[in-house]
Design a protein around this motif. Structure first.
Motif, short mmCIF file in Angstrom:
data_model
loop_
_atom_site.label_atom_id
_atom_site.label_comp_id
_atom_site.label_asym_id
_atom_site.label_seq_id
_atom_site.Cartn_x
_atom_site.Cartn_y
_atom_site.Cartn_z
N ALA A 40 -10.23 32.79 45.58
CA ALA A 40 -11.29 33.19 46.51
C ALA A 40 -12.51 33.70 45.75
CB ALA A 40 -10.77 34.27 47.45
N SER A 41 -12.27 34.51 44.73
CA SER A 41 -13.37 35.07 43.94
C SER A 41 -14.13 33.97 43.20
CB SER A 41 -12.83 36.10 42.94
OG SER A 41 -13.86 36.62 42.16
N SER A 42 -13.39 33.02 42.64
CA SER A 42 -14.02 31.94 41.87
C SER A 42 -14.90 31.07 42.76
CB SER A 42 -12.95 31.07 41.21
OG SER A 42 -12.16 31.81 40.33
N VAL A 43 -14.37 30.70 43.91
CA VAL A 43 -15.14 29.87 44.84
C VAL A 43 -16.39 30.62 45.30
CG1 VAL A 43 -15.14 28.74 47.09
CG2 VAL A 43 -13.14 28.54 45.60
N GLY A 44 -16.21 31.91 45.63
CA GLY A 44 -17.35 32.72 46.05
C GLY A 44 -18.40 32.84 44.96
N ALA A 92 -30.73 36.77 36.63
CA ALA A 92 -30.31 37.83 37.55
C ALA A 92 -29.40 37.27 38.65
CB ALA A 92 -31.53 38.52 38.18
N GLY A 93 -29.69 36.07 39.13
CA GLY A 93 -28.86 35.45 40.16
C GLY A 93 -27.44 35.21 39.68
N VAL A 94 -27.32 34.77 38.42
CA VAL A 94 -25.99 34.54 37.83
C VAL A 94 -25.21 35.86 37.78
CG1 VAL A 94 -24.79 33.87 35.72
CG2 VAL A 94 -26.77 32.56 36.49
N ALA A 95 -25.89 36.93 37.38
CA ALA A 95 -25.22 38.23 37.26
C ALA A 95 -24.82 38.79 38.61
CB ALA A 95 -26.14 39.20 36.53
N TRP A 96 -25.72 38.69 39.60
CA TRP A 96 -25.41 39.23 40.93
C TRP A 96 -24.28 38.44 41.60
CZ3 TRP A 96 -26.22 43.83 42.37
CH2 TRP A 96 -27.38 44.54 41.99
N ALA A 97 -24.19 37.16 41.34
CA ALA A 97 -23.10 36.36 41.90
C ALA A 97 -21.76 36.88 41.42
CB ALA A 97 -23.28 34.89 41.52
N THR A 98 -21.66 37.16 40.11
CA THR A 98 -20.42 37.69 39.56
C THR A 98 -20.13 39.08 40.12
OG1 THR A 98 -20.75 36.45 37.51
CG2 THR A 98 -19.26 38.33 37.41
N PHE A 99 -21.14 39.91 40.21
CA PHE A 99 -21.00 41.27 40.73
C PHE A 99 -20.39 41.26 42.14
CE2 PHE A 99 -22.44 44.88 43.17
CZ PHE A 99 -22.45 45.96 42.30
N LEU A 100 -20.97 40.47 43.03
CA LEU A 100 -20.52 40.45 44.42
C LEU A 100 -19.13 39.84 44.57
CD1 LEU A 100 -23.88 39.42 46.13
CD2 LEU A 100 -22.77 41.67 46.19
N ALA A 101 -18.89 38.71 43.90
CA ALA A 101 -17.59 38.05 44.01
C ALA A 101 -16.48 38.94 43.47
CB ALA A 101 -17.61 36.71 43.28
N GLN A 102 -16.73 39.58 42.33
CA GLN A 102 -15.73 40.44 41.71
C GLN A 102 -15.50 41.70 42.55
OE1 GLN A 102 -15.07 40.67 37.17
NE2 GLN A 102 -16.50 42.31 37.65
N GLY A 103 -16.57 42.23 43.15
CA GLY A 103 -16.44 43.43 43.97
C GLY A 103 -15.55 43.21 45.18
N VAL A 104 -15.80 42.14 45.91
CA VAL A 104 -14.98 41.85 47.09
C VAL A 104 -13.53 41.61 46.70
CG1 VAL A 104 -14.62 40.20 48.97
CG2 VAL A 104 -16.94 40.95 48.41
N SER A 105 -13.32 40.85 45.64
CA SER A 105 -11.96 40.53 45.20
C SER A 105 -11.20 41.79 44.80
CB SER A 105 -12.03 39.55 44.03
OG SER A 105 -10.73 39.22 43.58
#
Length: 444
Positions: A170-174, A191-204
């Motif tokens: 789920a985290s990877s797809v997100g 910054a977009g690359v970093a925020w994508a990881t931040f959000l996906a990892q946070g939810v997971s």
């Protein structure tokens, strides 16, 4: 999904347990690779270099998270194997509380010292600002990284390798979807690359924590247990601290090596970043199988079934070679196509560097994979002195040889230091395993 690894044929037990772990780490590494692919393809080679230049610093934080994961996992496995469920639950809650505190301290440290560290590494000026931006967003999400690793360590200790897989998928797809939306649609760049990881990892991580809490409630204990125990911190630390030191010293060594690589310019940094991402994918897969063997070893040590550990080692060797050989063939033969995934037009010099790196290190995957399996037994049995000796020897040699060999061979000499360190480190780890140190020198 809880699995007792003290019963059944070791090969079949390890196969069922480690395959979901392997798929999990593939997804995890895949979305890390996608970060670099999106940066390189849709922003440019400097963006790829910017993400890559910050990588050794992010790996210091990952080293601490991974070490904590290993420390709690081994101790929890011992108590689970011994059927001491009260102590097991005490270890879980102690690990979670300690981890939150460590994450807060490291976040403050990261915000204060990340830019000075990047200057010490001689990060090229044309990528410095993007590297600092990426790194600061990454540091903001450290608490999620640490929580996720601890939850994963607990699931693994209980023989449950499927639950972390579901969260990682789920985290990877997100992460991939957010990468594409933030970079291509909103043009947010690095910054977009970093925020994508931040959000996906946070939810997971939050979902993993909720699931873990529910899982712990289902484990019945005959008497109340402490939510935090100093003595339990000591037990966890005896495994976690050497593991953190091992991972951290490797990361610090990589800082020195990265500084040397940065002196060759952004094209070499970008090529190395691409090659290193691919290489890390392979090494992390081997390490994951070693970590699975650590949990197997710890459960059987707790149950007093040491004869099964040797059988588990042989099974682990067969499993890891089934991964190492295809990885070598893929990267050595089809490496140019793999590296080109990271590159935009006009990045031929960077692509050549990445390909050179892969062709030098990938033939030695079968060797380093054996080390990581032997390390799995040493770590799972609590033989941390032997574990640290082999790892630090590998590290010191790689860093020293990178500087020595770069004089006559340039950047290629840096890549040559990897196989040299791997061969000697593997020899030491196998020596400790076959002499039976792991049966006599447990620190747990």
């Amino acid at each position: 999904m809880i699995t007792d690894m003290t019963e059944g044929k070791p090969f079949h037990v390890l196969w069922r347990f480690t395959i979901p772990m392997l798929v999990s780490v593939m997804f995890q590494q895949f979305y890390n690779i996608v970060d670099s692919i999106v940066a390189g393809k849709f922003v440019g080679v400097d963006a790829l270099a910017a993400v890559g230049a910050s990588y050794p610093i992010t790996m210091i934080f990952m080293a601490v998270a991974t070490g904590l994961n290993i420390g709690c996992s081994v101790v929890i496995s011992l108590y689970f194997g011994a059927r001491e469920y009260g102590k097991m639950k005490c270890c879980v809650s102690t690990s979670l509380i300690s981890t939150v505190g460590i994450a807060v301290v490291l976040s403050a440290f990261g915000f204060l010292f990340s830019s000075p560290l990047m200057r010490l590494m001689h990060t090229p000026q044309n990528i410095f600002a993007d590297s600092a931006l990426y790194l600061n967003i990454y540091i903001g999400g450290l608490i999620f990284l640490f929580l996720y690793n601890i939850c994963t360590g607990v699931f693994t200790a209980l023989g449950d390798s499927r639950t972390p897989l579901y969260f990682l998928i789920a985290s990877s797809v997100g992460n991939i979807v957010l990468d594409l939306v933030f970079v291509i649609t909103f043009h947010m760049g690095v910054a977009g690359v970093a925020w994508a990881t931040f959000l996906a990892q946070g939810v997971s991580s939050l979902l993993a924590l909720v699931t873990l809490m529910r899982r712990m409630k289902s484990v019945k204990t005959s008497e109340p247990y402490k939510k935090f125990s100093r003595s339990m911190v000591g037990k966890i630390s005896r495994v976690a601290v050497p593991s953190i030191l091992q991972q951290s010293f490797i990361s610090v060594g990589n800082l020195f090596v990265q500084g040397l690589i940065n002196s060759y310019g952004s094209a070499v940094v970008a090529g190395y970043s691409a090659g290193m991402k691919v290489n890390t994918f392979a090494i992390t897969c081997f390490s994951t199988l070693g970590n699975g063997l650590s949990s197997f070893t710890a459960q059987n040590t707790g149950a007093g079934k040491t004869e099964r550990i040797s059988q588990g080692f042989r099974a682990g060797v067969r499993l890891v070679l089934c991964v190492a050989l295809p990885a070598f063939l893929l990267f050595f033969i089809f490496g140019p196509s793999v590296i080109q995934l990271f590159m935009s037009k006009g990045s031929e010099s960077a692509a050549r560097v990445g390909m050179e790196f892969l062709r030098i290190v990938s033939p030695f995957y079968m060797i380093i994979s054996l080390k990581l399996i032997a390390d799995g037994v040493l770590r799972g049995s609590g033989s941390m002195k032997a574990f640290m000796i082999s790892t630090f020897t590998d590290l010191v040699l790689r860093v020293a040889l990178a500087f020595v060999l770069s004089v006559p061979f340039g950047a290629a000499g840096i890549w040559m230091s990897w196989p040299a360190g791997w061969m000697i480190g593997t020899g030491i780890s196998l020596f400790f395993y076959f002499t039976g140190v792991w049966k006599r020198e447990s620190t747990l």
